[in-house]
Design a protein around this motif. Structure first.
Motif, PDB file in Angstrom:
ATOM      1  N   GLN A 116       0.812  -1.212   0.000  1.00  0.00           N
ATOM      2  CA  GLN A 116       0.000   0.000   0.000  1.00  0.00           C
ATOM      3  C   GLN A 116       0.852   1.271   0.000  1.00  0.00           C
ATOM      4  O   GLN A 116       0.327   2.376  -0.178  1.00  0.00           O
ATOM      5  N   PHE A 117       2.172   1.090   0.168  1.00  0.00           N
ATOM      6  CA  PHE A 117       3.076   2.223   0.212  1.00  0.00           C
ATOM      7  C   PHE A 117       4.083   2.136  -0.931  1.00  0.00           C
ATOM      8  O   PHE A 117       4.356   1.058  -1.445  1.00  0.00           O
ATOM      9  N   PRO A 118       4.650   3.266  -1.343  1.00  0.00           N
ATOM     10  CA  PRO A 118       5.573   3.267  -2.479  1.00  0.00           C
ATOM     11  C   PRO A 118       6.845   2.475  -2.219  1.00  0.00           C
ATOM     12  O   PRO A 118       7.274   2.321  -1.078  1.00  0.00           O
ATOM     13  N   GLU A 119       7.445   2.001  -3.297  1.00  0.00           N
ATOM     14  CA  GLU A 119       8.716   1.282  -3.180  1.00  0.00           C
ATOM     15  C   GLU A 119       9.829   2.226  -2.748  1.00  0.00           C
ATOM     16  O   GLU A 119      10.661   1.888  -1.911  1.00  0.00           O
ATOM     17  N   GLU A 120       9.852   3.406  -3.351  1.00  0.00           N
ATOM     18  CA  GLU A 120      10.875   4.397  -3.035  1.00  0.00           C
ATOM     19  C   GLU A 120      10.205   5.718  -2.673  1.00  0.00           C
ATOM     20  O   GLU A 120       9.230   6.123  -3.308  1.00  0.00           O
ATOM     21  N   PHE A 121      10.742   6.387  -1.675  1.00  0.00           N
ATOM     22  CA  PHE A 121      10.175   7.646  -1.193  1.00  0.00           C
ATOM     23  C   PHE A 121      11.213   8.381  -0.380  1.00  0.00           C
ATOM     24  O   PHE A 121      12.259   7.830  -0.036  1.00  0.00           O
ATOM     25  N   GLU A 122      10.896   9.620  -0.044  1.00  0.00           N
ATOM     26  CA  GLU A 122      11.750  10.373   0.875  1.00  0.00           C
ATOM     27  C   GLU A 122      10.945  11.461   1.569  1.00  0.00           C
ATOM     28  O   GLU A 122       9.957  11.968   1.028  1.00  0.00           O
ATOM     29  N   PHE A 123      11.366  11.786   2.778  1.00  0.00           N
ATOM     30  CA  PHE A 123      10.873  12.960   3.471  1.00  0.00           C
ATOM     31  C   PHE A 123      11.871  14.082   3.206  1.00  0.00           C
ATOM     32  O   PHE A 123      13.083  13.860   3.186  1.00  0.00           O
ATOM     33  N   ARG A 124      11.355  15.279   3.047  1.00  0.00           N
ATOM     34  CA  ARG A 124      12.221  16.428   2.763  1.00  0.00           C
ATOM     35  C   ARG A 124      11.474  17.719   3.067  1.00  0.00           C
ATOM     36  O   ARG A 124      10.293  17.714   3.420  1.00  0.00           O
ATOM     37  N   LEU A 125      12.184  18.834   2.926  1.00  0.00           N
ATOM     38  CA  LEU A 125      11.552  20.139   3.062  1.00  0.00           C
ATOM     39  C   LEU A 125      10.821  20.498   1.775  1.00  0.00           C
ATOM     40  O   LEU A 125      11.251  20.117   0.687  1.00  0.00           O
ATOM     41  N   PRO A 126       9.731  21.233   1.863  1.00  0.00           N
ATOM     42  CA  PRO A 126       8.999  21.623   0.659  1.00  0.00           C
ATOM     43  C   PRO A 126       9.651  22.814  -0.042  1.00  0.00           C
ATOM     44  O   PRO A 126      10.360  23.616   0.582  1.00  0.00           O
ATOM     45  N   THR A 127       9.395  22.930  -1.327  1.00  0.00           N
ATOM     46  CA  THR A 127       9.686  24.196  -1.992  1.00  0.00           C
ATOM     47  C   THR A 127       8.578  25.169  -1.614  1.00  0.00           C
ATOM     48  O   THR A 127       7.512  24.768  -1.140  1.00  0.00           O
ATOM     49  N   ALA A 128       8.803  26.442  -1.816  1.00  0.00           N
ATOM     50  CA  ALA A 128       7.764  27.431  -1.521  1.00  0.00           C
ATOM     51  C   ALA A 128       6.526  27.174  -2.374  1.00  0.00           C
ATOM     52  O   ALA A 128       5.389  27.330  -1.907  1.00  0.00           O
ATOM     53  N   ASN A 129       6.731  26.756  -3.613  1.00  0.00           N
ATOM     54  CA  ASN A 129       5.603  26.476  -4.503  1.00  0.00           C
ATOM     55  C   ASN A 129       4.799  25.280  -4.010  1.00  0.00           C
ATOM     56  O   ASN A 129       3.554  25.299  -4.025  1.00  0.00           O
ATOM     57  N   GLU A 130       5.479  24.222  -3.568  1.00  0.00           N
ATOM     58  CA  GLU A 130       4.773  23.041  -3.039  1.00  0.00           C
ATOM     59  C   GLU A 130       3.971  23.406  -1.804  1.00  0.00           C
ATOM     60  O   GLU A 130       2.816  22.985  -1.656  1.00  0.00           O
ATOM     61  N   TRP A 131       4.578  24.174  -0.904  1.00  0.00           N
ATOM     62  CA  TRP A 131       3.869  24.592   0.307  1.00  0.00           C
ATOM     63  C   TRP A 131       2.605  25.360  -0.064  1.00  0.00           C
ATOM     64  O   TRP A 131       1.534  25.133   0.502  1.00  0.00           O
ATOM     65  N   GLY A 132       2.718  26.234  -1.032  1.00  0.00           N
ATOM     66  CA  GLY A 132       1.589  27.060  -1.432  1.00  0.00           C
ATOM     67  C   GLY A 132       0.463  26.294  -2.093  1.00  0.00           C
ATOM     68  O   GLY A 132      -0.678  26.775  -2.148  1.00  0.00           O
ATOM     69  N   ARG A 133       0.734  25.098  -2.574  1.00  0.00           N
ATOM     70  CA  ARG A 133      -0.309  24.313  -3.247  1.00  0.00           C
ATOM     71  C   ARG A 133      -1.363  23.790  -2.285  1.00  0.00           C
ATOM     72  O   ARG A 133      -2.410  23.310  -2.710  1.00  0.00           O
ATOM     73  N   MET A 134      -1.105  23.921  -0.987  1.00  0.00           N
ATOM     74  CA  MET A 134      -2.129  23.539  -0.020  1.00  0.00           C
ATOM     75  C   MET A 134      -3.406  24.356  -0.201  1.00  0.00           C
ATOM     76  O   MET A 134      -4.495  23.908   0.156  1.00  0.00           O
ATOM     77  N   ARG A 135      -3.272  25.533  -0.771  1.00  0.00           N
ATOM     78  CA  ARG A 135      -4.445  26.395  -0.934  1.00  0.00           C
ATOM     79  C   ARG A 135      -5.456  25.835  -1.929  1.00  0.00           C
ATOM     80  O   ARG A 135      -6.610  26.294  -1.977  1.00  0.00           O
ATOM     81  N   PHE A 136      -5.065  24.861  -2.741  1.00  0.00           N
ATOM     82  CA  PHE A 136      -5.962  24.296  -3.742  1.00  0.00           C
ATOM     83  C   PHE A 136      -6.763  23.097  -3.232  1.00  0.00           C
ATOM     84  O   PHE A 136      -7.523  22.492  -3.975  1.00  0.00           O
ATOM     85  N   LEU A 137      -6.569  22.734  -1.966  1.00  0.00           N
ATOM     86  CA  LEU A 137      -7.232  21.554  -1.429  1.00  0.00           C
ATOM     87  C   LEU A 137      -8.505  21.920  -0.674  1.00  0.00           C
ATOM     88  O   LEU A 137      -8.562  22.948  -0.008  1.00  0.00           O
ATOM     89  N   ILE A 138      -9.503  21.059  -0.788  1.00  0.00           N
ATOM     90  CA  ILE A 138     -10.709  21.193   0.019  1.00  0.00           C
ATOM     91  C   ILE A 138     -11.002  19.824   0.614  1.00  0.00           C
ATOM     92  O   ILE A 138     -11.181  18.846  -0.119  1.00  0.00           O
TER      93      ILE A 138
END
Length: 265
Positions: free
Chosen positions: A143-165
């Motif tokens: 149920q989880f990806p084979e490869e992944f990573e945790f990291r800091l967001p870019t400013a653009n990625e952080w800002g994409r939260m505004r598009f979620l409902i």
């Protein structure tokens, strides 16, 4: 050094199909990491700022594997002198003791760390989650990806939260998580997080987006050196502007971070 109560903390897993995006996006097939929400088909972002108890778990790992007197452990420590901006009645040493030896500060966002320290935490979290997934049976692991990573967001990625409902069921689930973790860490008894400049990670949910403390607690590190986003008690973002950038040059009492979980494969 007292370990956090993280074994008591409720985890919620959200699938990449969770949430309603305003724009049509391909639905992924994998779960997000615990307590993150999807912002597109390959990236999830933390529901809250990174809490102090999780960073303390990181410090405990460094202390156990590298030694409590090692340079690695000293390097990973927050700058407790910065925390005095939030807790002026306590010395840096007393703050350190409260943080490491009690759970009184468990649910505040981690502060007083540098971008490099946050990146080291993300690397540790990646390896820790890999180890947790390795203990699952084959069906659960799929149920989880084979490869992944945790990291800091870019400013653009952080800002994409505004598009979620988030729908009502999702918000109810998130609030259930917040209530359970607040109870586990006895948040109501933590006088240090009452009536202070900084607040706990579950203090203010955006009722549309489902994320906590986007503009009113601590500004959040990005992957770009010297740039943070959001807003803080010290540097307000009164317009709730997702694109606003704040400058910094060192660890600060008003600066924390929110993690990205990226699906690579």
């Amino acid at each position: 050094m007292k370990h956090s109560r993280s074994h008591l903390v409720l985890w919620l897993f959200f699938s990449m199909a969770s949430g309603n995006l305003l724009a049509q996006q391909e639905q992924g097939k994998y779960n997000c990491a615990p307590n993150t929400l999807p912002i597109n088909s390959r990236i999830c972002i933390g529901v809250t700022e990174t809490p102090a108890y999780m960073y303390k778990d990181f410090l405990a790992w460094v202390g156990k594997n590298k030694g409590m007197n090692s340079s690695d452990f000293k390097t990973a420590q927050p700058d407790y002198s910065k925390w005095r901006d939030v807790f002026p009645k306590l010395s840096a040493q007393k703050i350190q003791e409260r943080f490491l030896d009690t759970d009184q500060l468990a649910l505040m966002p981690i502060i007083g760390i540098t971008r490099e320290q946050a990146m080291a935490y993300c690397e540790w979290k990646t390896e820790t989650f890999k180890a947790q997934l390795a203990e699952m049976n084959k069906e659960e692991r799929a149920q989880f990806p084979e490869e992944f990573e945790f990291r800091l967001p870019t400013a653009n990625e952080w800002g994409r939260m505004r598009f979620l409902i988030q729908d009502k069921a999702m918000k109810k689930q998130i609030k259930k998580l917040a209530a359970a973790n607040s109870k586990a860490f006895k948040l109501s008894r933590s006088k240090l997080l009452q009536d202070k400049k900084i607040t706990n990670i579950y203090a203010n949910m955006d009722e549309k987006l489902g994320f906590y403390n986007l503009f009113n607690n601590v500004s959040e590190l990005t992957s770009t050196t010297g740039e943070s986003v959001g807003g803080s008690w010290n540097k307000p973002n009164e317009e709730d502007n997702f694109k606003k950038i704040f400058a910094y040059s060192e660890a600060e009492a008003w600066l924390g971070f929110r993690i990205i979980f990226e699906i690579i494969k």
